[in-house]
Structure formats: structure tokens, C-alpha cells
Write a protein that holds these residues in place. Structure first.
Motif, PDB file in Angstrom:
ATOM      1  N   ASN A  17      -5.143  -1.447  -1.982  1.00 46.43           N
ATOM      2  CA  ASN A  17      -5.519  -1.008  -0.639  1.00 46.43           C
ATOM      3  C   ASN A  17      -7.002  -1.321  -0.516  1.00 46.43           C
ATOM      4  O   ASN A  17      -7.825  -0.622  -1.085  1.00 46.43           O
ATOM      5  CB  ASN A  17      -5.252   0.501  -0.495  1.00 46.43           C
TER       6      ASN A  17
ATOM      7  N   GLN B 104      -4.000   0.916  -7.022  1.00 49.38           N
ATOM      8  CA  GLN B 104      -3.353   2.211  -7.206  1.00 49.38           C
ATOM      9  C   GLN B 104      -2.135   2.085  -8.100  1.00 49.38           C
ATOM     10  O   GLN B 104      -1.520   1.027  -8.170  1.00 49.38           O
ATOM     11  CB  GLN B 104      -2.899   2.763  -5.838  1.00 49.38           C
TER      12      GLN B 104
ATOM     13  N   PRO C  15       0.810  -1.204   0.000  1.00 49.25           N
ATOM     14  CA  PRO C  15       0.000   0.000   0.000  1.00 49.25           C
ATOM     15  C   PRO C  15       0.849   1.261   0.000  1.00 49.25           C
ATOM     16  O   PRO C  15       1.640   1.488   0.893  1.00 49.25           O
ATOM     17  CB  PRO C  15      -0.804  -0.107   1.297  1.00 49.25           C
ATOM     18  N   ILE C  16       0.734   2.044  -1.022  1.00 51.18           N
ATOM     19  CA  ILE C  16       1.456   3.301  -1.136  1.00 51.18           C
ATOM     20  C   ILE C  16       0.486   4.310  -1.726  1.00 51.18           C
ATOM     21  O   ILE C  16      -0.303   3.980  -2.597  1.00 51.18           O
ATOM     22  CB  ILE C  16       2.658   3.193  -2.084  1.00 51.18           C
ATOM     23  N   ALA C  17       0.609   5.544  -1.257  1.00 55.01           N
ATOM     24  CA  ALA C  17      -0.287   6.570  -1.779  1.00 55.01           C
ATOM     25  C   ALA C  17       0.002   6.834  -3.253  1.00 55.01           C
ATOM     26  O   ALA C  17       1.127   6.741  -3.716  1.00 55.01           O
ATOM     27  CB  ALA C  17      -0.099   7.849  -0.990  1.00 55.01           C
TER      28      ALA C  17
HETATM   29  C1  LIG Z   1      -6.196   2.859   2.210  1.00 56.23           C
HETATM   30  O1  LIG Z   1      -7.593   3.057   2.202  1.00 56.23           O
HETATM   31  C2  LIG Z   1      -8.089   3.606   3.428  1.00 56.23           C
HETATM   32  C3  LIG Z   1      -9.602   3.581   3.343  1.00 56.23           C
HETATM   33  O2  LIG Z   1     -10.060   4.184   2.182  1.00 56.23           O
HETATM   34  C4  LIG Z   1      -7.530   5.003   3.587  1.00 56.23           C
HETATM   35  O3  LIG Z   1      -7.986   5.568   4.799  1.00 56.23           O
HETATM   36  C5  LIG Z   1      -6.029   4.914   3.616  1.00 56.23           C
HETATM   37  O4  LIG Z   1      -5.470   6.204   3.658  1.00 56.23           O
HETATM   38  C6  LIG Z   1      -5.516   4.203   2.399  1.00 56.23           C
HETATM   39  N1  LIG Z   1      -4.085   3.979   2.539  1.00 56.23           N
HETATM   40  C7  LIG Z   1      -3.211   4.364   1.602  1.00 56.23           C
HETATM   41  C8  LIG Z   1      -1.792   4.084   1.930  1.00 56.23           C
HETATM   42  O5  LIG Z   1      -3.540   4.888   0.556  1.00 56.23           O
END
Ligand SMILES: *[C@@H]1O[C@H](CO)[C@@H](O)[C@H](O)[C@H]1NC(C)=O
Ligand SMILES: *[C@@H]1O[C@H](CO)[C@@H](O)[C@H](O)[C@H]1NC(C)=O
Ligand SMILES: *[C@@H]1O[C@H](CO)[C@@H](O)[C@H](O)[C@H]1NC(C)=O
Ligand SMILES: *[C@@H]1O[C@H](CO)[C@@H](O)[C@H](O)[C@H]1NC(C)=O
Ligand SMILES: *[C@@H]1O[C@H](CO)[C@@H](O)[C@H](O)[C@H]1NC(C)=O
Ligand SMILES: *[C@@H]1O[C@H](CO)[C@@H](O)[C@H](O)[C@H]1NC(C)=O
Ligand SMILES: *[C@@H]1O[C@H](CO)[C@@H](O)[C@H](O)[C@H]1NC(C)=O
Length: 671
Positions: free
Chosen positions: A309, A314, A49-51
Motif C-alpha cells: 500500500n 503488509q 491492498p488489505i489491512a
Molecule cells: C493505505 O495507506 C493509506 C495511507 O497511509 C491509508 O489511509 C489506507 O487506509 C491504507 N489502506 C489499507 C487498505 O491499508
């Protein structure tokens, strides 16, 4: 036979021998550029999971459309470039001893053969000499003094039209070296790169060292030493070096980057060279360079462009996906590499800052880019690219498609770039800000009439690597003439006659950027011993495992609007991805292009090198409401089998990309 095939054989031999053997200098592995193999390594990478974030350089937009990024300066005007072929030793009639007669070479300084193993390297300090590796043939038997001109050797070539004292425009550096000066030398002399100290050359996994003398006329055989590089890969330090390939020296002359195959792909490293005069462990037990402070160029937290995620998938444009290292920027702050696509089916070169981990996309034209060099002042890139050939446009011509199916298509979309020995590379000059708007760089050898004796005859194929001179006014590159079976025989394209001296099928070209002033000597930024974003390498530890991609159904949201639904189906073993399907609903991440339609691809790998895809696409894109692109397979789908080491196109059905009425079709089978 394709170069990659040779490579594979050589690697097997190396693996079997598991020892360095200086006698077999005829190994061909040095002469290979092997991106396709490595690209299979960037497949199906981690799901972490990465933004979502976006790349900080290069156009993300369709051809002809200017990205609304005003921070980039306007593209440069085309500039004058003059080209000459650099001299090489004469061609002998055959490889028989004595066939290199005094008629052919009155100085008795050696001959090469028509299809010689050749590789140009880099400029030395003064920007007037170029290193190269050639294979000498036809030498008379000892004690004739010309007997030393035999086998693979490092030569230095004059690039300013002058001659060495003996009247030759080249000089062999390693010919006639006493055996005691080359204990432990390995077979590989590939990618000969001069060190910044002017006194050493990296060639394969050897360092050729003239001691206190420059690599020049003064570098006589008795003064030269060849030291192997030793990479300790076992906990107790015993045994031979790990197998390194594609080695590149940092401009600091202290750090080295290299790639190495693993059971499933390839990993890349950066380490520090330390001279070890009398090693007490590991092989060979002769003077050598050891590697310390080794960084595995891999960051588990940024390992994958595609991550999930929850139910969301993503695209992480700042992922670090170093498929194969290519070199360093001029001042040494960045390392260049071929990475996972930023746009679907579009293979590009990237650079990452060794200190900050910032990723920069160097090329974005839809065609395939690979061998690359950044200018000494970091302001320019020269790259071998299929751009202009139309080769890859049927796959990648539609821009801004997220690289989702690329989880399983990268091996095949990289492999279609060549037809065996016919490569579609030519050298291109691009400014620091990259492809943008209607600017896609300038073909270095673009000013010709394309005929057989011209500098841009497409039958002369670009090879690896192009290199800048340290004064920033010259580029050296080399080309090979297409050979059967990529022409003649059953191939519809006839084989050309060589226009080079003696019918030689390879040539080294010097491009002079005649309007440029010399750049001043740059301050080199020494590479870090500890790369903050990398993983420390510990001998004996196992390779990192990429987290598995999760099978399932996901949604990918466009940054501007729309979404895509993505289905990932695992292989029966559960360890890989068998099928990826994506359906786009008014998807846009750039605010300009809107994508609709679907793609569904299943991939199989019947053997390590063989890849097969069953591919169905029906994508429709509008750009700015006015431009129109489609990517469609025939109703029976597109089915491609390709060996990543042979690169012979073999498909049933069609995949066609149409952009504003211009139709880009796949190559004919076998071509
Ligand atoms: C993953 O999804 C959750 C719920 O939508 C969100 O709160 C979180 O920020 C996300 N994490 C990333 C790393 O994008
Ligand atoms: C030239 O050298 C190559 C590589 O060693 C060899 O395969 C080939 O047969 C040689 N060609 C001739 C004409 O001797
Ligand atoms: C060192 O380790 C290697 C690989 O684990 C092993 O094969 C070898 O026997 C060891 N040698 C010594 C001297 O311990
Ligand atoms: C994904 O969606 C398909 C079709 O809607 C469905 O058949 C399949 O079971 C789903 N897979 C998972 C893992 O939810
Ligand atoms: C896309 O997937 C989401 C989540 O599974 C689902 O709610 C939606 O209906 C799907 N869209 C289409 C058009 O199938
Ligand atoms: C996509 O946008 C068009 C035009 O705004 C609209 O007519 C259509 O319904 C949209 N489709 C989807 C699946 O949202
Ligand atoms: C093309 O179709 C033929 C006949 O069905 C089949 O034998 C061959 O394997 C197919 N080739 C590819 C690349 O799918």
C-alpha cells in the motif's frame, strides 16, 4: 526416484492421452503426496491492498514461550495410545504369473509384492474396517478363480481383529468385477475414502459404489460399480474431464474438493457431485458423476499474504492461500489446506470456514506439516509432520520472522523436507487449539525404542493420509520403509532390512486412543453450493491472474515497535520476483521478540521443477530480553539447488539457526 518424479511423469502421460483409459491400472500417480509442487504455486502471490490482521489460532511465539493468550485452554496431558500393524495380503516372491501360490495364500485370495503400491484410506462407518488400495501380483492365469487378484484394487481390512467369512482379515472389493460395471474407470485409485453413506468409496477420480449394499462382505463383485468423475472444463461440454488430483470427499457425501495443476502452479476447487446415468456430452459417455456448482477456492481480494500500500508492505494473516487441499473438518464446516507460511520458512496446514472464510492455522511448530485429518468432533488434529526430526529447524527454528523472503523461497524451503524417498514425517496428535507454549502435540507412535522392529523406527516414513475413525477413538496411517537411493549406494545411511511380513516395505498402522470414549455421531454441516468467499468456476474461462508484485522499496512496520525495509527486485522479464531483501530495525509484532539484521535472497527457476536460491542471512532475535536466537549464512552465503520433485539437498555454504545455544544445521548434501 522420488514420488514426485513419478507424479510428474504420470501427469505428462495423462495430459498426452487426454482420455481415460482403464487398462493402465499400474499408474503410480495415485501413490504420491505432492506438496512441494503445489507449494511453488503459493509463491510471489498477489499484491493487493488489505489491512494487516492476525491469525486467530495457533501460537505465533517462540518455542518455550507461552503466548499471552489466556483464551486457549491448557494443553492436554499425553494419553495412552496402543499401536498394531494391520494385516495385508501375503507377499509373493516376484511378479510372475502364478508366483502367488496356495502355499503363500491358501485361500487363493491374492498376493502383493515387497515394494507394493499401497495406500491406506479411511475407516468405514462402523469404525472397524479400513479401506486401502493395493497392487496384487503373481495371480495364476484364468480360468483359475485366483486370477482375479491382479493389479490395483480396493480392499477392505478388518481393524478389530476379526476375520471375513473366508478367514481372511482383508477382502478385495473390486477384484473380479464384470467389465460392464467399470466402464470409463480411470487409472487413479488414490486416497480411497469411504463416503458417509457407508456404500461408496472415492478412489482417485472414481467412485466405487455398492448400490444398496454397504462396503462390506455383502459387496460382491457383481454388485460393485465404478463410476468416473467428470469435471467439464470446456464451454461446449465436450471432451474428457479436466485433470483432477488430491480429491477429497466432504462428510456430506455430496461435495468434492480437488486440486489441479495449471501452467504456472495449482488451483483448488469445491463442487457438487451429481450422478449422470446417461450423459449426452463429454467423455466418457457412460454412467458417471458430473461436477456442478463448482467454486474456485480463490478470492482475488484476499489472494496474497504479502501486499503493498504505497510505500508500505503488509502481511495479511487472513489471506486465502490454498496451495493444495487436504480435506475437511469432521463436521464439514472447514476445508483444510497447505498455505503460504505465516512465519518465514515454516510450512503449515490451515483450515478455512466454508461459510465465513475465517482462516485457522492448525499447526505452527517450525517443522514441516502436511497430510492432515481433523477428528469427527472437530476437537483434534492428526498431522504428518517432520517435527521432532530437526530436519527443517535450520530454516524455520527462529520464530516470528515475517514471511517476506518466502515470496521466493517457499519452493525450496518446502522441498528440503524429504531426502528423496526418505521422508521425515511421523503422525502427531494435536488438540484443537494447536501448538502453544511448550505443547507441540503428542507423537502418535512416540512410545517405542526407535529400533528396527519398533513402531517409531525413523526408517519407516509417514505417508498420506492419516485418518480418524468416526467414533473418534482410532487413527489409521501408513508408512513406507526408506528405499535406495535415499539409503545405501552413495548415501551415507545404510538401507534397513524390512521387519514387516514377507519383507514388505510398506505397512498400515492402527492407533487406538485407549482412554477415549466413542464420540457421538456428529451433525454434518453440508458444504455450500456457493462458497461466499470463493470464485464461481465457469467452464472455458481462463484461470485467474494473480496481480503482480510491485518492484520497489517498502517499509514493513512492526505492530509493537520497529520496522523493516524491504526491497523487491523483479526478474528481467518483469513478471516475477528475482530478489527480496529485508533489513529489520528493532522489529516486533508480538511485543516479546525483537528482530534485527538482514536477509537477502535471489531465486532462479532453471526449469519447472528445479529451483536455485542464493541466500544471505544475518538475523539476531532476542525474546523477552532473555532468550537469544540467530539465523546466519556463512560469509560466502548459502546456495541451494533443489528439484522439487526429487528432493535431494544440494548446497554450497551454510545456513545455521541457533536458539539459546542449540545449533540447528542444514542436512549434509545428498541426505
Ligand atoms: C493505505 O495507506 C493509506 C495511507 O497511509 C491509508 O489511509 C489506507 O487506509 C491504507 N489502506 C489499507 C487498505 O491499508
Ligand atoms: C513390485 O511391484 C512394483 C510395482 O509394480 C515393481 O516395480 C517391482 O518390480 C515389483 N517387485 C518385484 C520384486 O517383483
Ligand atoms: C468444443 O470446444 C472445444 C474446445 O474449445 C473444441 O475443440 C471442440 O471442437 C468443440 N466441439 C464442438 C462439438 O463444438
Ligand atoms: C530501492 O533502493 C535502492 C537502494 O537504496 C535503490 O538503488 C533503488 O533504486 C530503489 N528502487 C526503487 C524502485 O526505488
Ligand atoms: C528505510 O526506508 C525508509 C523509506 O525509504 C527510509 O526513510 C529509511 O531511511 C530507511 N531506513 C534505513 C535504516 O535505511
Ligand atoms: C533498537 O533498540 C535499542 C535498545 O532500545 C537501541 O539502543 C537501538 O538504538 C535501537 N535501534 C534502532 C535502529 O532503532
Ligand atoms: C557449488 O559450487 C560449485 C563450484 O563452484 C558449483 O559448480 C555448483 O553449481 C554449486 N552448487 C550450488 C548448489 O550452488
Amino acid at each position: 526416484m522420488g514420488g514426485l518424479h513419478f507424479l510428474w511423469q504420470s501427469l505428462e502421460i495423462i495430459a498426452k492421452e487426454a482420455s481415460k483409459n482403464a487398462s493402465n491400472l499400474r499408474m503410480l500417480s495415485t501413490f504420491i503426496i505432492a506438496a512441494a509442487v503445489s507449494l511453488s504455486t503459493v509463491l510471489a502471490r498477489a499484491v493487493v491492498p488489505i489491512a494487516d490482521s492476525f491469525p486467530n489460532a495457533g501460537s505465533q511465539f517462540s518455542i518455550g514461550l507461552d503466548p499471552a493468550d489466556d483464551s486457549n485452554p491448557p494443553p492436554p496431558e499425553p494419553e495412552p495410545i496402543s499401536l498394531i500393524e494391520l494385516p495385508l495380503p501375503p507377499v509373493a516372491l516376484n511378479d510372475e504369473p502364478g508366483s502367488c501360490t496356495l502355499e503363500l495364500n491358501p485361500h487363493g485370495t491374492g498376493c502383493i509384492n515387497q515394494t507394493t503400491n499401497l495406500q491406506s484410506g479411511s475407516f468405514t462407518l462402523d469404525s472397524n474396517h479400513v479401506t486401502a488400495v493395493v497392487e496384487f501380483v503373481g495371480a495364476p492365469a484364468a480360468p483359475n478363480p485366483a486370477s482375479i487378484y491382479t493389479g490395483l484394487q480396493l480392499i477392505l481390512i478388518k481393524a478389530d481383529g476379526t476375520l471375513f467369512f473366508n478367514g481372511d482379515p482383508w477382502r478385495c472389493i473390486t477384484c473380479g468385477m464384470p467389465a460392464k460395471n467399470m466402464v470409463g474407470q480411470s487409472q487413479n485409485l488414490g486416497y480411497p475414502q469411504a463416503f458417509g453413506d457407508g456404500k461408496r468409496v472415492l478412489a482417485g477420480d472414481n467412485i466405487i459404489d455398492c448400490g444398496e449394499f454397504e462396503i462390506s462382505e455383502e459387496c460382491t463383485p457383481d454388485r460393485v460399480h465404478v463410476y468416473p468423475i467428470h469435471w467439464n472444463v470446456v464451454a461446449n461440454g465436450s471432451g474428457p474431464s479436466g485433470t483432477m488430483r488430491e480429491l477429497r470427499i466432504h462428510p456430506d457425501g455430496v461435495h468434492l474438493a480437488w486440486s489441479s495443476f495449471t501452467a504456472t502452479g495449482q488451483l483448488c476447487y469445491l463442487g457438487r457431485l451429481e450422478f449422470n446415468e446417461s450423459p449426452t456430452t463429454g467423455l466418457p459417455l457412460s454412467s458417471r458423476y458430473d461436477l456442478s456448482n463448482i467454486n474456485l477456492l480463490f478470492d482475488i481480494d484476499r489472494a496474497s499474504t504479502i501486499s503493498v500500500n504505497g510505500t508500505e508492505i503488509q502481511v495479511n494473516y487472513d489471506a486465502i492461500t490454498i496451495g493444495e487441499v487436504r480435506g475437511f473438518s469432521g463436521t464439514g464446516r472447514e476445508i483444510t489446506y497447505i498455505g503460504y507460511p505465516a512465519e518465514s520458512c515454516n510450512i503449515d496446514v490451515f483450515a478455512i470456514d466454508l461459510y465465513t472464510g475465517t482462516v485457522r492455522r492448525l499447526t505452527s511448530h517450525p517443522e514441516y506439516a502436511d497430510p492432515v485429518d481433523i477428528s469427527p468432533d472437530d476437537q483434534w488434529t492428526v498431522v504428518m509432520d517432520t517435527r521432532g526430526s530437526g530436519r527443517q529447524m535450520f530454516l524455520a527454528g527462529m520464530r516470528n520472522v515475517p514471511p517476506i523472503i518466502d515470496m521466493i523461497t517457499t519452493a525450496v524451503t518446502a522441498s528440503t523436507r524429504n531426502n528423496g524417498q526418505r521422508r521425515f514425517f511421523q503422525p502427531w496428535l494435536i488438540d484443537r487449539y494447536g501448538d502453544r507454549g511448550t505443547y507441540f502435540g503428542q507423537q502418535v507412535n512416540g512410545a517405542g525404542n526407535g529400533r528396527p522392529d519398533s513402531v517409531n523406527d525413523p526408517n519407516w516414513n509417514g505417508m498420506a493420509d492419516p485418518k480418524w475413525s468416526l467414533d473418534g477413538t482410532k487413527i489409521v496411517y501408513w508408512q513406507a520403509l526408506v528405499q535406495p537411493p535415499a539409503c545405501g549406494e552413495s548415501n551415507p545411511f545404510p538401507c534397513p532390512d524390512s521387519t514387516a511380513a514377507g519383507g514388505r516395505t510398506s505397512r498400515i498402522m492402527l492407533a487406538s486412543l485407549t482412554s477415549r470414549e466413542s464420540v457421538s455421531k456428529q451433525v454434518i454441516i453440508e458444504a455450500p453450493d456457493v462458497v461466499p468467499w470463493a470464485t464461481p468456476f465457469t467452464p472455458g474461462n481462463s484461470d485467474p491472474e494473480y496481480p503482480m508484485l510491485f518492484a520497489g522499496n517498502y517499509s514493513l512496520y512492526g505492530r509493537t515497535c520497529g520496522y523493516a525495509n524491504v526491497t523487491i527486485v523483479p526478474t528481467s522479464s518483469g513478471k516475477g520476483v528475482a530478489t527480496v531483501a529485508v533489513t529489520y530495525y528493532n522489529f516486533s509484532s508480538d511485543g516479546l521478540s525483537i528482530l534485527n539484521g538482514y536477509e537477502r535472497v535471489s531465486a532462479q527457476q532453471p526449469s519447472l521443477a528445479m529451483n536455485h536460491v542464493d541466500w544471505y542471512s544475518d538475523l539476531v532475535q532476542t525474546v523477552n530480553g532473555t532468550r537469544h536466537a540467530t539465523k546466519k549464512t556463512s560469509s560466502d552465503g548459502f546456495h541451494l539447488s533443489i528439484n522439487v520433485m526429487k528432493n535431494i539437498f544440494n548446497a554450497n555454504g551454510t545456513l545455521t539457526t541457533t536458539i539459546d545455544g542449540i545449533i540447528y544445521q542444514q542436512p549434509q548434501n545428498g541426505t
